[in-house]
Design a protein around this motif. Structure first.
Motif, PDB file in Angstrom:
ATOM      1  N   ALA A   8       0.841  -1.197   0.000  1.00 33.41           N
ATOM      2  CA  ALA A   8       0.000   0.000   0.000  1.00 33.41           C
ATOM      3  C   ALA A   8       0.875   1.245   0.000  1.00 33.41           C
ATOM      4  O   ALA A   8       1.922   1.281   0.662  1.00 33.41           O
ATOM      5  N   MET A   9       0.454   2.255  -0.732  1.00 30.61           N
ATOM      6  CA  MET A   9       1.188   3.510  -0.825  1.00 30.61           C
ATOM      7  C   MET A   9       0.212   4.662  -1.011  1.00 30.61           C
ATOM      8  O   MET A   9      -0.974   4.456  -1.297  1.00 30.61           O
ATOM      9  N   SER A  10       0.707   5.874  -0.865  1.00 25.23           N
ATOM     10  CA  SER A  10      -0.154   7.039  -1.015  1.00 25.23           C
ATOM     11  C   SER A  10      -0.552   7.228  -2.472  1.00 25.23           C
ATOM     12  O   SER A  10       0.174   6.836  -3.388  1.00 25.23           O
ATOM     13  N   LEU A  11      -1.733   7.806  -2.673  1.00 27.72           N
ATOM     14  CA  LEU A  11      -2.195   8.143  -4.018  1.00 27.72           C
ATOM     15  C   LEU A  11      -1.556   9.467  -4.410  1.00 27.72           C
ATOM     16  O   LEU A  11      -1.729  10.485  -3.736  1.00 27.72           O
ATOM     17  N   VAL A  12      -0.790   9.451  -5.501  1.00 25.53           N
ATOM     18  CA  VAL A  12      -0.043  10.635  -5.923  1.00 25.53           C
ATOM     19  C   VAL A  12      -0.957  11.578  -6.705  1.00 25.53           C
ATOM     20  O   VAL A  12      -1.608  11.163  -7.660  1.00 25.53           O
ATOM     21  N   PRO A  13      -1.030  12.849  -6.319  1.00 29.67           N
ATOM     22  CA  PRO A  13      -1.855  13.800  -7.069  1.00 29.67           C
ATOM     23  C   PRO A  13      -1.186  14.196  -8.379  1.00 29.67           C
ATOM     24  O   PRO A  13       0.032  14.089  -8.525  1.00 29.67           O
ATOM     25  N   GLY A  14      -2.010  14.650  -9.332  1.00 28.54           N
ATOM     26  CA  GLY A  14      -1.464  15.138 -10.594  1.00 28.54           C
ATOM     27  C   GLY A  14      -1.814  14.261 -11.773  1.00 28.54           C
ATOM     28  O   GLY A  14      -2.666  13.361 -11.680  1.00 28.54           O
ATOM     29  N   LYS A  15      -1.139  14.505 -12.888  1.00 30.80           N
ATOM     30  CA  LYS A  15      -1.356  13.753 -14.120  1.00 30.80           C
ATOM     31  C   LYS A  15      -0.012  13.332 -14.705  1.00 30.80           C
ATOM     32  O   LYS A  15       1.014  13.992 -14.464  1.00 30.80           O
ATOM     33  N   PRO A  16       0.002  12.259 -15.515  1.00 33.19           N
ATOM     34  CA  PRO A  16       1.244  11.859 -16.177  1.00 33.19           C
ATOM     35  C   PRO A  16       1.763  12.977 -17.083  1.00 33.19           C
ATOM     36  O   PRO A  16       0.984  13.717 -17.689  1.00 33.19           O
ATOM     37  N   ALA A  17       3.076  13.069 -17.186  1.00 33.48           N
ATOM     38  CA  ALA A  17       3.695  14.148 -17.968  1.00 33.48           C
ATOM     39  C   ALA A  17       3.236  14.142 -19.415  1.00 33.48           C
ATOM     40  O   ALA A  17       2.942  15.201 -19.994  1.00 33.48           O
ATOM     41  N   ASN A  18       3.154  12.951 -20.024  1.00 33.44           N
ATOM     42  CA  ASN A  18       2.750  12.903 -21.431  1.00 33.44           C
ATOM     43  C   ASN A  18       1.309  13.349 -21.632  1.00 33.44           C
ATOM     44  O   ASN A  18       0.970  13.966 -22.644  1.00 33.44           O
ATOM     45  N   GLU A  19       0.449  13.069 -20.653  1.00 36.20           N
ATOM     46  CA  GLU A  19      -0.946  13.504 -20.751  1.00 36.20           C
ATOM     47  C   GLU A  19      -1.057  15.021 -20.621  1.00 36.20           C
ATOM     48  O   GLU A  19      -1.845  15.659 -21.327  1.00 36.20           O
ATOM     49  N   LEU A  20      -0.263  15.610 -19.740  1.00 35.16           N
ATOM     50  CA  LEU A  20      -0.273  17.073 -19.597  1.00 35.16           C
ATOM     51  C   LEU A  20       0.161  17.745 -20.887  1.00 35.16           C
ATOM     52  O   LEU A  20      -0.394  18.771 -21.285  1.00 35.16           O
ATOM     53  N   VAL A  21       1.142  17.168 -21.549  1.00 31.81           N
ATOM     54  CA  VAL A  21       1.634  17.750 -22.803  1.00 31.81           C
ATOM     55  C   VAL A  21       0.619  17.562 -23.916  1.00 31.81           C
ATOM     56  O   VAL A  21       0.284  18.505 -24.653  1.00 31.81           O
ATOM     57  N   ARG A  22       0.082  16.346 -24.035  1.00 32.44           N
ATOM     58  CA  ARG A  22      -0.782  16.018 -25.165  1.00 32.44           C
ATOM     59  C   ARG A  22      -2.181  16.614 -25.031  1.00 32.44           C
ATOM     60  O   ARG A  22      -2.736  17.116 -26.013  1.00 32.44           O
ATOM     61  N   ARG A  23      -2.733  16.593 -23.827  1.00 34.52           N
ATOM     62  CA  ARG A  23      -4.132  16.991 -23.659  1.00 34.52           C
ATOM     63  C   ARG A  23      -4.332  18.364 -23.025  1.00 34.52           C
ATOM     64  O   ARG A  23      -5.326  19.035 -23.284  1.00 34.52           O
ATOM     65  N   ASP A  24      -3.381  18.759 -22.159  1.00 34.48           N
ATOM     66  CA  ASP A  24      -3.576  19.997 -21.409  1.00 34.48           C
ATOM     67  C   ASP A  24      -2.737  21.155 -21.926  1.00 34.48           C
ATOM     68  O   ASP A  24      -2.811  22.260 -21.380  1.00 34.48           O
ATOM     69  N   GLY A  25      -1.930  20.901 -22.939  1.00 31.36           N
ATOM     70  CA  GLY A  25      -1.163  21.992 -23.545  1.00 31.36           C
ATOM     71  C   GLY A  25       0.010  22.474 -22.727  1.00 31.36           C
ATOM     72  O   GLY A  25       0.537  23.565 -22.983  1.00 31.36           O
TER      73      GLY A  25
END
Length: 286
Positions: free
Chosen positions: A108-125
């Motif tokens: 078990a580990m903490s849930l990391v906030p945020g988005k994958p780097a490739n998704e930020l580039v491709r979808r979020d500009g």
């Protein structure tokens, strides 16, 4: 790393009852909700709610899942507080089984906030230089870590915690003298198949022509060595992007199942491929 059929791992899952049992054994209280996350290379991943508390339960699948899970947990404990990896949420590894009876062990580990780097580039500009530049910063923090992982508790099938056996000591194996090193961690065979299948002919020919040279280069004993993530592609690099400040405020590597000791150049090479791959994909689309 396990020898396993990855297609089976991709669809691996725990039954509701098994996930509930494992989650309670790991965190010490009953889960209130859960959802399945995308599976990693050799693990089934779940987000689990304990009231308002969010935890990731990762069930490593395979014959050597116990050793892999112990190593994974020990590295998370080693890196706790650095921000490089998710924080561990339990000190034990819990044996379990997938819905089709495959051996697994969960951590078990903490849930990391945020988005994958490739998704930020491709979808979020988000500018690629900002997102992908953080990969090097995060790897630099990881590679400067020199302490050895400690021994963690291994929970047996009856639920009692005991010290890890010598076979499961949480040392990340140093394979500098192991002739299987490149096949085990660099996975050049599967890389070659992936390049031929997924990339355009020009890039595929360029890359596969250099695989023998890459094998020789990574096998050199004088390369700086240490703790590797083993799979630092952009989709395993989770970022928190502040749209007002136009800056990354947090960067964390996830999916540590391929952790190993080896040449830092391997992690760097993976990261560079990750940064170049979107360009290759766009060329194919054109």
């Amino acid at each position: 790393m396990s020898s396993f059929d990855k297609s089976a791992v991709e669809v691996a899952s725990l039954s509701v009852g098994e996930l509930s049992r494992v989650s309670e054994a790991l965190v010490g209280k009953e889960a209130t909700d859960c959802w399945q996350l995308s599976n990693g290379a050799c693990a089934a991943n779940y987000g689990v709610y304990f009231d308002e508390d969010k935890v990731v339960v990762k069930a490593v699948v395979g014959a050597d899942s116990g050793t892999l899970a112990v190593n994974l947990l020990s590295v998370l404990k080693q890196l706790e507080g650095t921000g490089v990896a998710p924080a561990p949420r339990s000190d034990v590894v819990v044996p379990c089984a997938t819905h089709d009876g495959r051996k697994a062990c969960a951590v078990a580990m903490s849930l990391v906030p945020g988005k994958p780097a490739n998704e930020l580039v491709r979808r979020d500009g988000v500018p690629a230089v900002e997102a992908y530049g953080e990969i090097g910063t995060t790897l630099g923090k990881l590679h400067s870590s020199s302490s050895s992982p400690g021994v963690v508790a291994l929970q047996d099938d009856e639920g009692a915690s005991s010290g890890a056996s010598s076979a499961n000591q949480a040392n990340v194996k140093n394979d500098v003298a192991d002739p299987r090193y490149l096949e085990t961690f660099v996975r050049v065979v599967s890389l070659e198949e992936t390049l031929r299948r997924d990339c355009d002919d020009v890039f595929g020919e360029w890359a596969t022509a250099r695989l023998d040279g890459a094998r020789r280069a990574l096998g050199r004993r004088d390369l700086p060595r240490g703790l590797l993530h083993g799979d630092p592609y952009a989709d395993n690099h989770v970022l928190v992007w502040d749209s007002d400040k136009k800056a990354v405020t947090r960067a964390t590597l996830v999916d540590w199942e391929d952790v190993a000791v080896g040449p830092f150049a391997y992690d760097l090479a993976c990261a560079l491929v990750a940064c170049a791959f979107p360009v290759v994909v766009e060329k194919k689309r054109e």
